[in-house]
Enzyme design. Structure first.
Site, PDB file in Angstrom:
ATOM      1  N   HIS A 120       0.838  -1.200   0.000  1.00 27.33           N
ATOM      2  CA  HIS A 120       0.000   0.000   0.000  1.00 27.33           C
ATOM      3  C   HIS A 120       0.871   1.248   0.000  1.00 27.33           C
ATOM      4  O   HIS A 120       1.353   1.658   1.045  1.00 27.33           O
ATOM      5  CB  HIS A 120      -0.882   0.014   1.246  1.00 27.33           C
ATOM      6  CG  HIS A 120      -1.719  -1.203   1.407  1.00 27.33           C
ATOM      7  ND1 HIS A 120      -3.055  -1.216   1.115  1.00 27.33           N
ATOM      8  CD2 HIS A 120      -1.409  -2.443   1.826  1.00 27.33           C
ATOM      9  CE1 HIS A 120      -3.540  -2.426   1.341  1.00 27.33           C
ATOM     10  NE2 HIS A 120      -2.559  -3.189   1.773  1.00 27.33           N
TER      11      HIS A 120
ATOM     12  N   GLU B 168     -16.289  -6.453  25.112  1.00 27.44           N
ATOM     13  CA  GLU B 168     -15.377  -7.609  25.088  1.00 27.44           C
ATOM     14  C   GLU B 168     -14.218  -7.420  24.110  1.00 27.44           C
ATOM     15  O   GLU B 168     -13.078  -7.788  24.408  1.00 27.44           O
ATOM     16  CB  GLU B 168     -16.134  -8.896  24.721  1.00 27.44           C
ATOM     17  CG  GLU B 168     -17.040  -9.436  25.807  1.00 27.44           C
ATOM     18  CD  GLU B 168     -18.407  -8.781  25.828  1.00 27.44           C
ATOM     19  OE1 GLU B 168     -18.655  -7.872  24.990  1.00 27.44           O
ATOM     20  OE2 GLU B 168     -19.241  -9.162  26.667  1.00 27.44           O
TER      21      GLU B 168
ATOM     22  N   ASP C 259     -30.428 -20.134  30.730  1.00 27.97           N
ATOM     23  CA  ASP C 259     -30.154 -19.036  29.804  1.00 27.97           C
ATOM     24  C   ASP C 259     -30.277 -19.461  28.345  1.00 27.97           C
ATOM     25  O   ASP C 259     -30.431 -18.622  27.453  1.00 27.97           O
ATOM     26  CB  ASP C 259     -28.766 -18.435  30.058  1.00 27.97           C
ATOM     27  CG  ASP C 259     -28.804 -17.357  31.139  1.00 27.97           C
ATOM     28  OD1 ASP C 259     -29.903 -16.834  31.419  1.00 27.97           O
ATOM     29  OD2 ASP C 259     -27.743 -17.052  31.705  1.00 27.97           O
TER      30      ASP C 259
ATOM     31  N   GLY D 224      -2.760  -4.640  11.623  1.00 28.18           N
ATOM     32  CA  GLY D 224      -3.198  -5.116  10.308  1.00 28.18           C
ATOM     33  C   GLY D 224      -4.712  -5.262  10.337  1.00 28.18           C
ATOM     34  O   GLY D 224      -5.398  -4.688   9.500  1.00 28.18           O
TER      35      GLY D 224
ATOM     36  N   HIS E 287     -26.671 -18.410  25.209  1.00 28.18           N
ATOM     37  CA  HIS E 287     -25.636 -18.290  26.233  1.00 28.18           C
ATOM     38  C   HIS E 287     -24.861 -19.590  26.455  1.00 28.18           C
ATOM     39  O   HIS E 287     -23.999 -19.658  27.316  1.00 28.18           O
ATOM     40  CB  HIS E 287     -26.266 -17.836  27.561  1.00 28.18           C
ATOM     41  CG  HIS E 287     -26.564 -16.363  27.587  1.00 28.18           C
ATOM     42  ND1 HIS E 287     -27.324 -15.755  26.614  1.00 28.18           N
ATOM     43  CD2 HIS E 287     -26.194 -15.382  28.443  1.00 28.18           C
ATOM     44  CE1 HIS E 287     -27.427 -14.461  26.891  1.00 28.18           C
ATOM     45  NE2 HIS E 287     -26.738 -14.211  27.993  1.00 28.18           N
TER      46      HIS E 287
ATOM     47  N   ARG F 135     -19.744 -22.706  35.531  1.00 23.51           N
ATOM     48  CA  ARG F 135     -20.620 -21.896  36.375  1.00 23.51           C
ATOM     49  C   ARG F 135     -21.084 -22.718  37.565  1.00 23.51           C
ATOM     50  O   ARG F 135     -21.227 -22.218  38.668  1.00 23.51           O
ATOM     51  CB  ARG F 135     -21.834 -21.458  35.563  1.00 23.51           C
ATOM     52  CG  ARG F 135     -22.967 -20.884  36.388  1.00 23.51           C
ATOM     53  CD  ARG F 135     -24.126 -20.489  35.486  1.00 23.51           C
ATOM     54  NE  ARG F 135     -25.228 -19.945  36.264  1.00 23.51           N
ATOM     55  CZ  ARG F 135     -26.279 -20.663  36.677  1.00 23.51           C
ATOM     56  NH1 ARG F 135     -26.355 -21.949  36.386  1.00 23.51           N
ATOM     57  NH2 ARG F 135     -27.246 -20.107  37.370  1.00 23.51           N
TER      58      ARG F 135
ATOM     59  N   ARG G  67     -15.461 -21.400  38.617  1.00 27.09           N
ATOM     60  CA  ARG G  67     -15.264 -19.953  38.744  1.00 27.09           C
ATOM     61  C   ARG G  67     -15.023 -19.547  40.195  1.00 27.09           C
ATOM     62  O   ARG G  67     -14.258 -18.636  40.481  1.00 27.09           O
ATOM     63  CB  ARG G  67     -16.461 -19.198  38.152  1.00 27.09           C
ATOM     64  CG  ARG G  67     -17.776 -19.571  38.793  1.00 27.09           C
ATOM     65  CD  ARG G  67     -18.973 -18.838  38.180  1.00 27.09           C
ATOM     66  NE  ARG G  67     -20.224 -19.353  38.726  1.00 27.09           N
ATOM     67  CZ  ARG G  67     -21.288 -18.621  38.971  1.00 27.09           C
ATOM     68  NH1 ARG G  67     -21.280 -17.326  38.726  1.00 27.09           N
ATOM     69  NH2 ARG G  67     -22.386 -19.170  39.451  1.00 27.09           N
TER      70      ARG G  67
ATOM     71  N   HIS H 263      -4.338   2.639  -3.002  1.00 26.33           N
ATOM     72  CA  HIS H 263      -4.424   1.940  -1.720  1.00 26.33           C
ATOM     73  C   HIS H 263      -3.694   0.602  -1.717  1.00 26.33           C
ATOM     74  O   HIS H 263      -2.791   0.389  -0.945  1.00 26.33           O
ATOM     75  CB  HIS H 263      -5.881   1.747  -1.293  1.00 26.33           C
ATOM     76  CG  HIS H 263      -6.010   0.880  -0.091  1.00 26.33           C
ATOM     77  ND1 HIS H 263      -6.075   1.382   1.186  1.00 26.33           N
ATOM     78  CD2 HIS H 263      -6.013  -0.461   0.033  1.00 26.33           C
ATOM     79  CE1 HIS H 263      -6.121   0.384   2.046  1.00 26.33           C
ATOM     80  NE2 HIS H 263      -6.084  -0.747   1.369  1.00 26.33           N
TER      81      HIS H 263
ATOM     82  N   ASP I 181      -9.542   5.557   8.095  1.00 29.75           N
ATOM     83  CA  ASP I 181     -11.002   5.444   8.074  1.00 29.75           C
ATOM     84  C   ASP I 181     -11.443   4.069   8.564  1.00 29.75           C
ATOM     85  O   ASP I 181     -12.449   3.938   9.261  1.00 29.75           O
ATOM     86  CB  ASP I 181     -11.512   5.657   6.639  1.00 29.75           C
ATOM     87  CG  ASP I 181     -11.182   7.044   6.111  1.00 29.75           C
ATOM     88  OD1 ASP I 181     -11.627   8.028   6.723  1.00 29.75           O
ATOM     89  OD2 ASP I 181     -10.465   7.125   5.102  1.00 29.75           O
TER      90      ASP I 181
ATOM     91  N   ILE J  65     -10.728   7.980   1.682  1.00 29.75           N
ATOM     92  CA  ILE J  65     -10.560   6.859   0.747  1.00 29.75           C
ATOM     93  C   ILE J  65     -10.447   5.549   1.515  1.00 29.75           C
ATOM     94  O   ILE J  65      -9.714   5.456   2.503  1.00 29.75           O
ATOM     95  CB  ILE J  65      -9.285   7.043  -0.118  1.00 29.75           C
ATOM     96  CG1 ILE J  65      -9.405   8.267  -1.026  1.00 29.75           C
ATOM     97  CG2 ILE J  65      -8.973   5.784  -0.937  1.00 29.75           C
ATOM     98  CD1 ILE J  65     -10.420   8.128  -2.163  1.00 29.75           C
TER      99      ILE J  65
HETATM  100  C1  LIG Z   1     -10.613  -5.727  10.296  1.00 28.42           C
HETATM  101  C2  LIG Z   1     -10.135  -5.525   8.903  1.00 28.42           C
HETATM  102  N1  LIG Z   1     -11.021  -5.580   7.895  1.00 28.42           N
HETATM  103  C3  LIG Z   1     -10.601  -5.442   6.631  1.00 28.42           C
HETATM  104  C4  LIG Z   1      -9.285  -5.247   6.346  1.00 28.42           C
HETATM  105  C5  LIG Z   1      -8.812  -5.147   4.890  1.00 28.42           C
HETATM  106  N2  LIG Z   1      -8.421  -3.744   4.631  1.00 28.42           N
HETATM  107  C6  LIG Z   1      -7.157  -3.367   4.674  1.00 28.42           C
HETATM  108  S1  LIG Z   1      -6.976  -1.723   4.409  1.00 28.42           S
HETATM  109  C7  LIG Z   1      -8.630  -1.522   4.166  1.00 28.42           C
HETATM  110  C8  LIG Z   1      -9.188  -0.167   3.848  1.00 28.42           C
HETATM  111  C9  LIG Z   1      -8.787   0.769   4.902  1.00 28.42           C
HETATM  112  O1  LIG Z   1      -9.154   2.044   4.613  1.00 28.42           O
HETATM  113  P1  LIG Z   1      -8.481   3.186   5.442  1.00 28.42           P
HETATM  114  O2  LIG Z   1      -8.375   2.785   6.854  1.00 28.42           O
HETATM  115  O3  LIG Z   1      -9.178   4.434   5.142  1.00 28.42           O
HETATM  116  O4  LIG Z   1      -6.989   3.215   4.903  1.00 28.42           O
HETATM  117  P2  LIG Z   1      -6.449   4.009   3.644  1.00 28.42           P
HETATM  118  O5  LIG Z   1      -6.869   3.279   2.427  1.00 28.42           O
HETATM  119  O6  LIG Z   1      -6.997   5.357   3.705  1.00 28.42           O
HETATM  120  O7  LIG Z   1      -5.003   3.939   3.881  1.00 28.42           O
HETATM  121  C10 LIG Z   1      -9.295  -2.726   4.322  1.00 28.42           C
HETATM  122  C11 LIG Z   1     -10.745  -2.888   4.196  1.00 28.42           C
HETATM  123  C12 LIG Z   1      -8.397  -5.207   7.431  1.00 28.42           C
HETATM  124  N3  LIG Z   1      -7.088  -5.046   7.265  1.00 28.42           N
HETATM  125  N4  LIG Z   1      -8.849  -5.322   8.690  1.00 28.42           N
HETATM  126 MG   LIG Z   2      -8.796   6.153   4.267  1.00 26.46          MG
END
Ligand SMILES: Cc1ncc(C[n+]2csc(CCOP(=O)(O)OP(=O)(O)O)c2C)c(N)n1
Ligand SMILES: [Mg+2]
Length: 693
Positions: A33, A433, A490, A134, A494, A541, A377, A281, A175, A207
């Site tokens: 990227h 969680e 439950d 990641g 659960h 439990r 527990r 990207h 984002d 983006i």
């Molecule tokens: C939980 C998760 N879902 C999906 C992805 C796959 N993924 C990697 S980057 C990305 C888009 C991220 O957009 P943004 O955070 O705006 O990064 P930018 O492209 O602006 O660098 C996605 C969907 C991931 N890494 N982690």
């Molecule tokens: Mg972005």
């Protein structure tokens, strides 16, 4: 390669170097990227060069500021910073060998096997990386744990004239991090705790992969964070170092709230056709675009992986000299502290190495035989308190369930970690969680020993973070109670069924499901000595009989994952093996009594942990489960998935194949076949089949 670069301004020279290194690494790897590192280079540069208290020569200095790259896909940005600031590698014994953590060759082999620059930043693999990122959102949530740790360490160890801990935590997010639910959970808790030492920087580039964020994300992020109790700052241009500096200065002055800096940036800044597009990207710019971009930066277009003369001096004059001075001053302070507060200094020393205090296990109780017994527990709560009383940095809590999970620390002075009590030992995660899992990781990365608890069924909510605790080899303790259809009324929502199998499928995670109070104590003793493995401690439990250990095998066998609990009288070899974990150990013993009375030579194996057992030498495993005995029955109130490996093709599994039902436990036991009669029946059938075969 050396080539003339005519950028006079040292800041701009360094920033262009970062940008072009990132571009070249992605281009060479033909994957990765490039856009976000290009856009955020000035932000990372300003933060590291002017603010971060970080000594590249000692990247594990305990009071260093933390930098988390939550947008892990922008990994080259972090690698370029590690390379250019010359961060040193640290080995697993926490020693620096004087080598660079990231060398130019590593960056040239970005995303290739064994490179210190893998696709996403990996803690432990590359020194200077504070946490693996990641999976979007994990980094920012983990940073909350680090910020809590800074506060906790300060509360316990700072003394008049000894301001040992005051580190700040910065996280860079995109984002995606903002959209993931975990960031809301974490931001909400950080706001509540008034973590003014926490700064998130939001790359507001509009983006994501599918295109412009107008497709999916029209939140007013500033208002959202104000609602969480944060201070929100804006920097309208990621290239404006002075505005960025002002924002970081404002963050530093803030004493009441965490800070969000919203930075408007242009993904792939400077790339003539790809800037501001999602095309920047997830793929290299392409040869032509790379050349054009370099021209735009005032860079020689033929140069690749170029670090011009003079760049090193820029960082030497900034982060390196500032970090070195801060680090050296800290160790001087620590030396004086060791004289004045030797006990606390000793604690710090042990904690940093993940060692335990002497006598840490002295208060762990033994449990008397009792047919009525204790819930897992309950026993765990008693043992945890006995240990925590002697391990001051064992801290934790629950996602609003501590009255049920019994993880509350109740001894004098344990206290609650709240905005006005940073040193409390009881954490309150609220019903969050997922963030809890990430915060535990952040605490552990800061060398505290954290535990978190909840219902086993909701481990699924935290799975993303649990997985990272395993990838990072962090000794986080995940306590999960209400571990089966034993929760009764439950009902199916659960009643965990597939959770045990799915946790066992996770490499590196040790799952332990003890079968009586004595095994619970032994489990905790085993867990506390782990330094690099996360654990899921699975607890019932409902009550489980406490076995009479003068009659049954010693619970020290828990350490080996599985052990012989009961055998045929007179030392006769077994013809049938019952294997059980947790609350089903008592059931296996009941069935064994009946079978033994009926003249069957039966063995009971208690198997609290597959992972610990699988790590034993084959001699031991064959001793516990002799290959010649093929009549085997495994009993566990959970998915049958995976038990084939212990019962073999001639064995049977008494387990769950549905989601359970809502009813009193006794009725469920009958309905799903968890009764001594049913187990005896299946055992006799297996025995008959094996002798027929
Ligand atoms: C939980 C998760 N879902 C999906 C992805 C796959 N993924 C990697 S980057 C990305 C888009 C991220 O957009 P943004 O955070 O705006 O990064 P930018 O492209 O602006 O660098 C996605 C969907 C991931 N890494 N982690
Ligand atoms: Mg972005």
């Amino acid at each position: 390669m050396s080539a003339a670069v005519s950028i006079a301004d040292p800041d701009q020279l360094a920033i262009a170097t970062i940008r072009t290194l990132c571009i070249d690494a992605v281009q060479q790897a033909n994957s990765g990227h490039p856009g976000t590192p290009m856009a955020m280079a000035p932000v990372a540069y300003t933060l590291w060069q002017r603010f971060l208290r970080f000594d590249p020569d000692d990247p594990i200095w305990p009071n260093r500021d933390r930098f988390v790259l939550s947008m892990g896909h922008a990994s080259t940005l972090l690698y370029a910073m590690l390379l250019l600031t010359r961060v040193k590698a640290v080995n697993p014994a926490y020693e620096s060998l004087g080598e660079d953590s990231v060398r130019l060759e590593d960056l040239e082999h970005f995303r290739q096997l064994d490179s210190k620059c893998p696709g996403h930043p990996e803690y432990r693999w590359t020194s200077g990386i504070e946490t693996t990122t990641g999976p979007l959102g994990q980094g920012v949530a983990t940073s909350v744990g680090m910020a809590i740790a800074s506060r906790w360490l300060a509360a316990r160890y700072n003394k008049p004239d000894f301001e040992l801990f005051d580190f700040d935590v910065y996280a860079l997010a995109g984002d995606g991090c903002m959209m993931e639910g975990i960031s809301s959970e974490a931001a909400s808790l950080a706001g509540h705790l008034r973590l003014s030492n926490l700064c998130w920087i939001y790359d507001n580039n509009h983006i994501t992969i599918e295109g412009n964020t107008s497709l999916t994300f029209t939140d007013d992020v500033a208002t959202r964070f104000l609602g969480h109790g944060w201070n929100v700052l804006r920097v309208g241009d990621a290239n404006d170092l002075e505005m960025l500096s002002r924002a970081f200065e404002t963050f530093r002055r803030e004493t009441e709230r965490p800070t969000l800096v919203i930075v408007d940036s242009h993904i792939a800044y400077g790339a003539p056709t790809k800037q501001d597009t999602s095309g920047a990207h997830g793929e290299p710019l392409g040869e032509e675009e790379v050349r054009a971009t370099k021209r735009f930066y005032g860079w020689p277009e033929d140069a690749t992986f170029l670090v011009p003369d003079g760049v090193d001096a820029v960082f030497e004059d900034g982060i390196r000299s500032r970090g070195r001075a801060a680090r050296d001053a800290w160790f001087e302070l620590l030396a004086a502290y060791e004289k004045e507060h030797p006990d606390l200094a000793d604690e710090l020393n042990r904690m940093q190495r993940r060692h335990l205090p002497d006598g840490w296990d002295a208060d762990v109780p033994t449990f008397e035989p009792d047919p009525k017994g204790l819930a897992g527990r309950e026993a765990s709560g008693t043992v945890l308190n006995a240990i925590a009383g002697r391990v001051p940095w064992l801290v934790g809590g629950s996602a609003d369930l501590s009255p049920s999970t019994k993880t509350r620390l109740t001894f004098d002075g344990a206290g609650d970690l709240e905005p006005d009590d940073d040193g409390g030992r009881n954490l309150h995660f609220g019903i969050r969680e997922h963030a809890m899992g990430a915060i535990l990781n952040g605490l552990s990365l800061s060398k505290l020993r954290p535990f978190g608890s909840g219902f086993l069924i909701f481990s699924d909510y935290a799975r993303g973070s649990i997985r990272l605790s395993a990838i990072m080899e962090l000794p986080v303790i995940h306590v999960f109670t209400h571990d089966s259809i034993g929760v009764g009324e439950d009902g199916p929502t659960h009643q965990p069924v597939e959770q045990l199998a799915s946790l066992r499928a996770m490499p590196g995670l040790i799952v332990i499901r003890p079968g009586d109070a004595t095994e619970v104590a032994e489990a905790w003793l085993t867990i506390m000595e782990l330094r690099h493995e996360p654990v899921a401690l699975i607890l019932s439990r409902q009550a489980m009989p406490t076995l009479d250990r003068t009659r049954f095998g010693p619970a020290s066998g828990v350490r080996r994952g599985a052990y012989v609990l009961a055998d045929p009288a007179g030392g006769d070899p077994p013809e049938l093996i019952l294997i059980a974990s947790g609350s089903e150990v008592g059931l296996a013993v009941d069935a064994w009594n009946t079978l033994t009375d009926g003249g069957v030579r039966a063995r009971v194996v208690s198997m609290p942990s597959w992972e610990l057992f699988d790590a034993q030498p084959s001699e031991y495993r064959d001793e516990v489960l002799p290959p010649s005995v093929t009549a085997r029955v495994a009993i566990e109130q959970a998915s049958t998935f995976g038990w084939e490996r212990y019962v073999g093709s001639k064995g049977a599994i008494v387990g769950m194949n549905t989601f359970g039902a809502s009813a009193p436990l006794k009725e469920l036991q009958t309905k799903f076949g968890f009764t001594p009669e049913a187990v005896v029946g299946i055992s006799r059938e297996r025995l008959a089949a094996s002798s027929a075969g």
